[in-house]
Motif scaffolding. Structure first.
Motif, PDB file in Angstrom:
ATOM      1  N   GLY A  79       0.810  -1.214   0.000  1.00 57.59           N
ATOM      2  CA  GLY A  79       0.000   0.000   0.000  1.00 57.59           C
ATOM      3  C   GLY A  79       0.841   1.260   0.000  1.00 57.59           C
ATOM      4  N   GLY A  80       0.140   2.419   0.085  1.00 55.94           N
ATOM      5  CA  GLY A  80       0.849   3.683   0.099  1.00 55.94           C
ATOM      6  C   GLY A  80       1.232   4.123  -1.305  1.00 55.94           C
ATOM      7  N   VAL A 194     -11.482   5.710   9.616  1.00 58.09           N
ATOM      8  CA  VAL A 194     -12.051   6.121   8.333  1.00 58.09           C
ATOM      9  C   VAL A 194     -13.547   5.823   8.295  1.00 58.09           C
ATOM     10  N   ALA A 195     -13.941   4.641   8.786  1.00 54.04           N
ATOM     11  CA  ALA A 195     -15.368   4.281   8.802  1.00 54.04           C
ATOM     12  C   ALA A 195     -16.159   5.269   9.654  1.00 54.04           C
ATOM     13  N   ARG A 196     -15.607   5.667  10.793  1.00 50.34           N
ATOM     14  CA  ARG A 196     -16.288   6.647  11.651  1.00 50.34           C
ATOM     15  C   ARG A 196     -16.335   8.021  10.991  1.00 50.34           C
ATOM     16  N   GLU A 197     -15.242   8.394  10.341  1.00 47.25           N
ATOM     17  CA  GLU A 197     -15.203   9.691   9.659  1.00 47.25           C
ATOM     18  C   GLU A 197     -16.188   9.729   8.491  1.00 47.25           C
ATOM     19  N   ARG A 198     -16.394   8.579   7.851  1.00 49.61           N
ATOM     20  CA  ARG A 198     -17.341   8.542   6.735  1.00 49.61           C
ATOM     21  C   ARG A 198     -18.756   8.848   7.231  1.00 49.61           C
ATOM     22  N   ASP A 219     -12.692   2.487   2.098  1.00 47.05           N
ATOM     23  CA  ASP A 219     -12.095   2.661   3.431  1.00 47.05           C
ATOM     24  C   ASP A 219     -10.662   2.149   3.494  1.00 47.05           C
ATOM     25  N   ARG A 220     -10.396   0.980   2.882  1.00 47.77           N
ATOM     26  CA  ARG A 220      -9.053   0.413   2.966  1.00 47.77           C
ATOM     27  C   ARG A 220      -8.039   1.295   2.241  1.00 47.77           C
ATOM     28  N   THR A 221      -8.420   1.804   1.067  1.00 46.96           N
ATOM     29  CA  THR A 221      -7.498   2.654   0.311  1.00 46.96           C
ATOM     30  C   THR A 221      -7.176   3.916   1.095  1.00 46.96           C
ATOM     31  N   LEU A 222      -8.187   4.525   1.685  1.00 49.96           N
ATOM     32  CA  LEU A 222      -7.957   5.751   2.437  1.00 49.96           C
ATOM     33  C   LEU A 222      -7.145   5.476   3.697  1.00 49.96           C
ATOM     34  N   ALA A 223      -7.410   4.352   4.365  1.00 53.66           N
ATOM     35  CA  ALA A 223      -6.611   3.988   5.535  1.00 53.66           C
ATOM     36  C   ALA A 223      -5.159   3.738   5.141  1.00 53.66           C
ATOM     37  N   SER A 224      -4.947   3.118   3.981  1.00 54.67           N
ATOM     38  CA  SER A 224      -3.593   2.862   3.497  1.00 54.67           C
ATOM     39  C   SER A 224      -2.870   4.167   3.188  1.00 54.67           C
TER      40      SER A 224
END
Length: 392
Positions: A79-80, A194-198, A219-224
């Protein structure tokens, strides 16, 4: 010279300086083949012009680590942005670029100043007990973590736990398993955040991206992406704050100018970035097809390592590259943040942290001095010191 003689030379230092072997390789072998464990040959590039050329050429060199070695699942993907090629790299980076302009980052400046002052207060209180204070533990380590918290929008009551996760992932004393567990824990936390922020976007970077691009980012992409900012902005800034302070304390006339001359810190920061080059090698590049560098054949899929340390000390950049000379003409030419499409997106934030932290520390403690042995890291991708005991 054997092509296996110095397989770790790119990670070795003698105090602040790269070891002499790296300079000899740079002078004699512009593209230096090395055999690594497992029998694979990698090619070390050390000259400024060549390193800049490789880093700026995404047509011939790939950063797609997962794709090149054939990882098969998202869980294994590192990722990243640093491990992605266009067009995916271009797509993701365009979301982040507006958030790292100086105009946007200036909103963080008052908070960074407040964080620095809070930690200086704590240092002063501990120093009153008459014992040396470890400046890594009390200053260089927590401030970058808290800056990332502020940037991302991590809730205040969760920041202490987040800072611990940040610290643990770079603490290799407990073994690689503990570090990997901390990385997994950080990704779990960031995915949940990220899920909470969404559901309820805040004022930080995550909330801003979700408001403007929520439909384009899972969510996974943004967390990465958030984890990449943590990885790129934590250990590097910690190392620069510690190493830069150590150099200033060993050069009191320069420390006095930083303390007394407004704006002088800008030249000092730029030159220390080049001189220290805490990220010793850039993200690995893979040849997209068979090619040659300086007449050395490199096959498709083979690994090229760019020594940022070697490049930033290259005499081709000017005289006295093994010395710190603030204000040198080639100040903006260093490769401490990389080059090309993968140049560190958080560079302006890192520079802001240092421009605030160094003068504040030196003005608060004009008699600051090193108060014990300073152990340097060994064979580190990100170079630094393990601790920095100080007194005043």
């Amino acid at each position: 010279m054997s092509d296996t003689e110095f397989p770790l030379v790119q990670f070795m230092r003698d105090g602040f300086d790269p070891v002499g072997e790296l300079g000899r390789i740079r002078a004699e072998h512009p593209v230096f083949p090395m055999e690594i464990p497992g029998g694979q040959t990698v090619y070390l590039v050390t000259r400024w012009e060549d390193v800049r050329g490789v880093l700026g050429d995404h047509e011939r060199f790939s950063n797609d680590f997962a794709g090149v070695i054939g990882l098969g699942s998202n869980q294994e993907d590192p990722g990243g942005l640093g491990f992605r090629d266009p067009p995916e790299h271009t797509r993701l980076r365009r979301f982040l670029t507006p958030e790292f302009t100086m105009r946007r980052l200036r909103r963080l400046e008052p908070r960074i100043e407040a964080m620095v002052e809070e930690h200086l207060d704590r240092i002063e209180a501990k120093g009153a007990e008459g014992m040396p204070v470890d400046l890594v533990e009390e200053f260089a380590l927590p401030i970058p973590s808290l800056v990332v918290c502020e940037l991302l929008g991590v809730p205040y009551d969760e920041r202490a736990d987040f800072v611990k996760l940040s610290k643990d992932r770079f603490d290799f004393t407990a073994g690689p398993e503990a570090s990997l567990q901390a990385i997994n824990d950080a990704m779990t936390y960031l995915t949940d955040l990220v899920a909470r922020e969404r559901q309820n976007p805040g004022e930080g970077l995550l909330g801003q991206l979700l408001r403007e691009h929520g439909d384009e980012l899972d969510d996974r992409t943004l967390a990465s992406m958030a984890d990449g900012l943590l990885t790129g902005g934590h250990d590097t800034s910690t190392s620069m704050l510690a190493l830069g302070t150590l150099w200033l304390l060993r050069n009191p006339e320069q420390a006095a100018k930083v303390r007394e001359v407004d704006g002088y810190i800008n030249d000092v920061v730029e030159e220390l970035l080049r001189y220290m080059t805490v990220v010793q090698v850039a993200f690995p590049r893979f040849a997209r097809h068979d090619l040659e560098l300086h007449g050395v054949p490199i096959k498709k899929g083979e690994l090229v390592l760019c020594s940022l340390t070697g490049a930033n000390r290259d005499p081709a950049l000017g005289e006295g590259m093994d010395e710190v000379r603030p204000g040198r003409e080639t100040a903006g030419s260093h490769l401490a943040f990389g080059h090309g499409i993968h140049r560190c997106i958080g560079a302006p934030l890192a520079q802001m942290e240092m421009r605030i932290a160094f003068p504040a520390l030196l003005r608060r403690f004009p008699g600051l001095r090193v108060a014990g042995e300073v152990p340097f890291r060994e064979l580190a991708i990100v170079y630094g010191v393990k601790e920095l005991p100080v007194a005043w």
